[in-house]
Design a protein around this motif. Sequence first.
Motif, PDB file in Angstrom:
ATOM      1  N   MET A 171      10.019  29.383  23.600  1.00  0.00           N
ATOM      2  CA  MET A 171       8.799  29.906  24.033  1.00  0.00           C
ATOM      3  C   MET A 171       8.666  29.658  25.389  1.00  0.00           C
ATOM      4  O   MET A 171       8.134  30.323  26.406  1.00  0.00           O
ATOM      5  N   LEU A 172       9.500  28.601  26.088  1.00  0.00           N
ATOM      6  CA  LEU A 172       9.458  28.259  27.332  1.00  0.00           C
ATOM      7  C   LEU A 172      10.387  29.350  28.067  1.00  0.00           C
ATOM      8  O   LEU A 172       9.814  29.699  29.030  1.00  0.00           O
ATOM      9  N   ARG A 173      11.291  29.689  27.474  1.00  0.00           N
ATOM     10  CA  ARG A 173      12.143  30.832  28.276  1.00  0.00           C
ATOM     11  C   ARG A 173      11.428  32.184  28.131  1.00  0.00           C
ATOM     12  O   ARG A 173      11.598  32.988  29.110  1.00  0.00           O
ATOM     13  N   ALA A 174      10.568  32.562  27.186  1.00  0.00           N
ATOM     14  CA  ALA A 174       9.910  33.592  27.247  1.00  0.00           C
ATOM     15  C   ALA A 174       8.489  33.658  28.018  1.00  0.00           C
ATOM     16  O   ALA A 174       8.029  34.734  27.975  1.00  0.00           O
ATOM     17  N   SER A 175       8.256  32.889  28.576  1.00  0.00           N
ATOM     18  CA  SER A 175       6.957  32.571  29.261  1.00  0.00           C
ATOM     19  C   SER A 175       6.871  32.033  30.328  1.00  0.00           C
ATOM     20  O   SER A 175       7.827  31.113  30.469  1.00  0.00           O
ATOM     21  N   ASN A 176       5.834  31.754  31.297  1.00  0.00           N
ATOM     22  CA  ASN A 176       5.501  30.920  32.126  1.00  0.00           C
ATOM     23  C   ASN A 176       4.422  30.251  32.169  1.00  0.00           C
ATOM     24  O   ASN A 176       3.591  29.714  33.142  1.00  0.00           O
ATOM     25  N   VAL A 177       3.973  29.989  30.839  1.00  0.00           N
ATOM     26  CA  VAL A 177       2.724  29.273  30.694  1.00  0.00           C
ATOM     27  C   VAL A 177       3.073  28.028  30.039  1.00  0.00           C
ATOM     28  O   VAL A 177       4.099  27.612  29.696  1.00  0.00           O
ATOM     29  N   PRO A 178       1.965  26.964  30.067  1.00  0.00           N
ATOM     30  CA  PRO A 178       2.183  25.718  29.627  1.00  0.00           C
ATOM     31  C   PRO A 178       2.334  25.671  28.155  1.00  0.00           C
ATOM     32  O   PRO A 178       1.810  26.552  27.312  1.00  0.00           O
ATOM     33  N   VAL A 179       3.193  24.981  27.343  1.00  0.00           N
ATOM     34  CA  VAL A 179       3.517  24.773  26.103  1.00  0.00           C
ATOM     35  C   VAL A 179       3.052  23.543  25.644  1.00  0.00           C
ATOM     36  O   VAL A 179       3.480  22.434  26.029  1.00  0.00           O
ATOM     37  N   HIS A 180       2.531  23.273  24.402  1.00  0.00           N
ATOM     38  CA  HIS A 180       1.946  22.339  23.678  1.00  0.00           C
ATOM     39  C   HIS A 180       3.121  22.243  22.563  1.00  0.00           C
ATOM     40  O   HIS A 180       2.972  23.086  21.506  1.00  0.00           O
ATOM     41  N   ALA A 181       3.783  21.049  22.377  1.00  0.00           N
ATOM     42  CA  ALA A 181       4.490  20.778  21.245  1.00  0.00           C
ATOM     43  C   ALA A 181       4.067  19.699  20.400  1.00  0.00           C
ATOM     44  O   ALA A 181       4.197  18.592  20.929  1.00  0.00           O
ATOM     45  N   VAL A 182       3.863  20.074  19.226  1.00  0.00           N
ATOM     46  CA  VAL A 182       3.027  18.974  18.332  1.00  0.00           C
ATOM     47  C   VAL A 182       4.196  18.509  17.445  1.00  0.00           C
ATOM     48  O   VAL A 182       4.487  19.371  16.599  1.00  0.00           O
ATOM     49  N   GLU A 183       4.802  17.174  17.534  1.00  0.00           N
ATOM     50  CA  GLU A 183       5.704  16.713  16.442  1.00  0.00           C
ATOM     51  C   GLU A 183       5.244  15.291  16.179  1.00  0.00           C
ATOM     52  O   GLU A 183       5.804  14.187  16.878  1.00  0.00           O
ATOM     53  N   PRO A 184       4.899  14.986  15.162  1.00  0.00           N
ATOM     54  CA  PRO A 184       4.441  13.595  14.554  1.00  0.00           C
ATOM     55  C   PRO A 184       5.501  13.019  14.131  1.00  0.00           C
ATOM     56  O   PRO A 184       5.679  11.778  14.096  1.00  0.00           O
ATOM     57  N   ALA A 185       6.597  13.633  13.505  1.00  0.00           N
ATOM     58  CA  ALA A 185       7.671  12.896  13.085  1.00  0.00           C
ATOM     59  C   ALA A 185       8.908  12.421  14.127  1.00  0.00           C
ATOM     60  O   ALA A 185       9.313  13.114  14.806  1.00  0.00           O
ATOM     61  N   PRO A 186       8.756  11.175  14.130  1.00  0.00           N
ATOM     62  CA  PRO A 186       9.760  10.488  15.164  1.00  0.00           C
ATOM     63  C   PRO A 186      11.286  11.000  15.162  1.00  0.00           C
ATOM     64  O   PRO A 186      11.799  11.352  16.397  1.00  0.00           O
TER      65      PRO A 186
ATOM     66  N   ALA B  10      -5.173  15.516  15.153  1.00  0.00           N
ATOM     67  CA  ALA B  10      -5.451  14.325  16.095  1.00  0.00           C
ATOM     68  C   ALA B  10      -5.319  14.603  17.266  1.00  0.00           C
ATOM     69  O   ALA B  10      -5.729  13.729  18.151  1.00  0.00           O
ATOM     70  N   ALA B  11      -4.858  15.664  17.650  1.00  0.00           N
ATOM     71  CA  ALA B  11      -4.292  15.943  18.973  1.00  0.00           C
ATOM     72  C   ALA B  11      -5.305  16.406  20.041  1.00  0.00           C
ATOM     73  O   ALA B  11      -5.554  16.194  21.320  1.00  0.00           O
ATOM     74  N   GLY B  12      -6.465  16.447  19.537  1.00  0.00           N
ATOM     75  CA  GLY B  12      -7.401  17.079  20.359  1.00  0.00           C
ATOM     76  C   GLY B  12      -7.507  18.475  21.390  1.00  0.00           C
ATOM     77  O   GLY B  12      -8.120  18.364  22.307  1.00  0.00           O
ATOM     78  N   LEU B  13      -6.644  19.226  20.873  1.00  0.00           N
ATOM     79  CA  LEU B  13      -6.495  20.333  21.808  1.00  0.00           C
ATOM     80  C   LEU B  13      -7.543  21.387  21.622  1.00  0.00           C
ATOM     81  O   LEU B  13      -7.975  21.901  20.524  1.00  0.00           O
ATOM     82  N   THR B  14      -8.152  21.781  22.866  1.00  0.00           N
ATOM     83  CA  THR B  14      -9.224  23.009  22.534  1.00  0.00           C
ATOM     84  C   THR B  14      -9.196  23.822  23.471  1.00  0.00           C
ATOM     85  O   THR B  14      -8.954  23.650  24.778  1.00  0.00           O
ATOM     86  N   ALA B  15      -9.046  25.061  23.071  1.00  0.00           N
ATOM     87  CA  ALA B  15      -8.840  26.445  23.933  1.00  0.00           C
ATOM     88  C   ALA B  15      -7.712  26.314  24.942  1.00  0.00           C
ATOM     89  O   ALA B  15      -7.958  26.481  26.165  1.00  0.00           O
ATOM     90  N   VAL B  16      -6.543  26.121  24.496  1.00  0.00           N
ATOM     91  CA  VAL B  16      -5.512  25.782  25.503  1.00  0.00           C
ATOM     92  C   VAL B  16      -4.351  26.760  25.181  1.00  0.00           C
ATOM     93  O   VAL B  16      -3.518  27.190  25.876  1.00  0.00           O
ATOM     94  N   ALA B  17      -4.339  27.764  23.934  1.00  0.00           N
ATOM     95  CA  ALA B  17      -3.252  28.410  23.615  1.00  0.00           C
ATOM     96  C   ALA B  17      -3.544  30.011  23.256  1.00  0.00           C
ATOM     97  O   ALA B  17      -4.500  29.927  22.747  1.00  0.00           O
ATOM     98  N   ASP B  18      -2.884  30.791  23.641  1.00  0.00           N
ATOM     99  CA  ASP B  18      -3.215  32.165  23.278  1.00  0.00           C
ATOM    100  C   ASP B  18      -2.233  32.521  22.173  1.00  0.00           C
ATOM    101  O   ASP B  18      -2.591  33.352  21.336  1.00  0.00           O
ATOM    102  N   LEU B  19      -1.276  31.619  21.680  1.00  0.00           N
ATOM    103  CA  LEU B  19      -0.185  31.821  20.459  1.00  0.00           C
ATOM    104  C   LEU B  19      -0.128  30.311  19.993  1.00  0.00           C
ATOM    105  O   LEU B  19       0.258  29.579  20.651  1.00  0.00           O
ATOM    106  N   ALA B  20      -0.185  30.270  18.686  1.00  0.00           N
ATOM    107  CA  ALA B  20       0.264  29.092  17.886  1.00  0.00           C
ATOM    108  C   ALA B  20       1.332  29.506  16.952  1.00  0.00           C
ATOM    109  O   ALA B  20       1.167  30.435  16.141  1.00  0.00           O
ATOM    110  N   VAL B  21       2.305  28.927  16.847  1.00  0.00           N
ATOM    111  CA  VAL B  21       3.535  29.028  15.921  1.00  0.00           C
ATOM    112  C   VAL B  21       3.669  27.783  15.071  1.00  0.00           C
ATOM    113  O   VAL B  21       4.147  26.786  15.887  1.00  0.00           O
TER     114      VAL B  21
END
Length: 188
Positions: free
Chosen positions: A1-16, A46-57
């Motif tokens: 997703m980083l390579r395909a865009s120029n927007v911020p990316v939020h990666a949610v990964e709770p598993a260490p 628990a991440a508290g993300l609000t109105a930050v993404a056009d796409l969620a995968v």
Amino acid sequence: MLRASNVPVHAVEPAPAMRAALLSRLAHLGADQRARVTVHPEPLAAAGLTAVADLAVASNVIACLDPPTRRATWKAISAALLPGGLLLFDPPPAGLPRGCEAAGRLGPVRVGPDLYSADVTRRPHRGVLRVVFTYRVERERALLREAREAFDVWPAPPERLTEELEAAGLHVVQAPGSDLVAARRPAL
């Protein structure tokens, strides 16, 4: 997703362990791409993300969530999406198999003198689907080591997923492929 865009990316990964793999992959990217990534070490709810993404995968994750966590995740995704934003995910199986079944094989892959592989099986277990990975390392056709890892998958028929998504404010729409489900947060 980083390579395909120029927007911020939020990666949610709770598993260490998975977060360590993610961070290792990010370390190999350019500084400009790494600067656009925020890694959240907690579940999405628990991440508290609000109105930050056009796409969620959500890739290879929804099936691993028990129903209450899955419903909380839909709400968190809806909150994280901007109006008109799109969610793409691979759905959990619709139901349980009748018995144990082979689900695939990973590899084999050679690393130095060793051959790495994994067999995947699925079987019903107390109302959920138990997925078992049996990992093997062989050298010169002799087994060096074998390990098993099991995790549970919660089946959900498509109509249940649609109900849950609608309850979270997401509307199922045409997906770009038959192996995905798509839902959109309504535009204002």
